[in-house]
Design an enzyme around this catalytic site. Sequence first.
Site, PDB file in Angstrom:
ATOM      1  N   ALA A 187      52.848  51.557  72.051  1.00  0.00           N
ATOM      2  CA  ALA A 187      52.845  53.239  72.358  1.00  0.00           C
ATOM      3  C   ALA A 187      52.239  53.411  73.966  1.00  0.00           C
ATOM      4  CB  ALA A 187      51.726  54.499  71.361  1.00  0.00           C
ATOM      5  N   ARG A 260      53.513  43.091  64.677  1.00  0.00           N
ATOM      6  CA  ARG A 260      52.880  41.993  63.459  1.00  0.00           C
ATOM      7  C   ARG A 260      53.204  42.501  62.121  1.00  0.00           C
ATOM      8  NH1 ARG A 260      51.080  41.828  67.682  1.00  0.00           N
ATOM      9  NH2 ARG A 260      49.493  40.684  69.393  1.00  0.00           N
ATOM     10  N   HIS A 312      57.842  44.600  76.735  1.00  0.00           N
ATOM     11  CA  HIS A 312      56.355  45.288  76.281  1.00  0.00           C
ATOM     12  C   HIS A 312      55.747  45.521  77.804  1.00  0.00           C
ATOM     13  CE1 HIS A 312      56.221  44.485  72.138  1.00  0.00           C
ATOM     14  NE2 HIS A 312      57.386  44.262  72.536  1.00  0.00           N
ATOM     15  N   SER A 313      54.773  45.642  77.968  1.00  0.00           N
ATOM     16  CA  SER A 313      54.009  45.365  78.653  1.00  0.00           C
ATOM     17  C   SER A 313      52.457  45.156  78.455  1.00  0.00           C
ATOM     18  CB  SER A 313      53.594  46.411  80.382  1.00  0.00           C
ATOM     19  OG  SER A 313      52.871  47.601  79.694  1.00  0.00           O
ATOM     20  N   GLU A 387      57.699  40.700  78.884  1.00  0.00           N
ATOM     21  CA  GLU A 387      56.424  41.052  79.401  1.00  0.00           C
ATOM     22  C   GLU A 387      56.114  42.403  81.168  1.00  0.00           C
ATOM     23  OE1 GLU A 387      53.565  42.433  77.405  1.00  0.00           O
ATOM     24  OE2 GLU A 387      53.656  40.976  76.055  1.00  0.00           O
TER      25      GLU A 387
END
Length: 428
Positions: A187, A260, A312-313, A387
């Site tokens: 989030a 996950r 993602h980051s 990422e």
Amino acid sequence: MDIFWALVALSCLSLGASLQKTNIYEGYKVYEVSTKARSADNGLFLSELAKNQTYYEVLPGFKGRTSARVMVHPEEQLNFVQLMAHRSVSYEVVNHNVGLTLSRQFEKNRMLRQSYPYNGRLGTERYYTHSEINQFIEDVAKENPRRAFIKTVGKSYEGRLLKTITITNGDSRRNKNVILVDGGFHAREWISPATVVYLINQLVYNLEENGDLLEDYDWVILPVVNPDGYEYTQISEDTRMWRKTRKPSSSECVGTDPNRNFDYHWRESGASDDPCSNTYAGSKPFSEPEALVVSDLIRTYSDRGQMYLTLHSYGPMILYPWGWIDEVPETVDDLDEVAKAGYEAILEATGTVYEYGPSTTTINYAAAGASDDYAFNEGFPISFTMELPPGGDDGFDPPASDIDRLVKESWVGISAMARRVVTKYPLA
């Protein structure tokens, strides 16, 4: 084990519980702690701190693997400083008041929403809501009916519609190869959906430059996997650092880590069975409707899918399987070749250095039940987690003024990897 990434693995346990207990960051400080000297000893020490979820969160540092950032509760700061002195560990304060920083960012974002209301296009001036992003892809499809197609693929726990946009070159050819992209798993990683939006703009409105990426390939894109969590982070400064979904996971805690929750070596490593943990894997595989939607997409396109990319980051890193174990697939050379293309393109264009390699050994911790491992196992020969670079004081909050630079840099790498895939896996 590399100390820097060991800290990251353990720190994932801390933030979720901290938020649910306090939701207040006023007076919190962020310290950048050196992990150079006595690195193994320091790493174990900071790992122990990370277990104290009420007072500490250990974050990746901004100086590569030679530092870690530690966010410390106001009541624990004097003790923390004394501990650092006792251990002769060097540090600097990089944020004197996290709550104040988040409050200022929240107000800035509110002002930007007023200054740049949605007008049918999404730029890089600010971060946009899930509903605005959904409206954007709908408008793109209406404006480009021969090239863009919308499909509602499911709902989040709170009932938000999950929609994909499929982008083509308009030649109406069927059964092309597929590149599947998603963003917004976690989030608080706002730069991820922003990068997906920029990618959509490039493929739709810059066809002359990117036509080769669409000649034999369709792109299927889900901009925000976790809209409930994403919207929750935009409520106030107190919720900005939320990571998980919003489905209750126990009588006391909310949310599951959707990355996950996939049914591939689920909860075997690098995931928690504690519902309050930030890496909680869920009560069972695909307990989260959002993860189930992504799995359905992966299986739907597995016969034509040549690349799966989840954004993602923060990194910056390009990671490929395996993430559940310290091993690599037999086709590691193919994965490495495509990842290297992205690394080299970004380095040449901007000088930013991405790390790339197998997930577990590159970040030095396992993460079972992730979407990239699942996609690779389902038949996507190239499957990456990208990422994106850090920003702000905690890495997850690049200011709006950085969006343009970060998404353009990311597109350089994404398009380079896609071009290598298009060449490497031609249409049969």
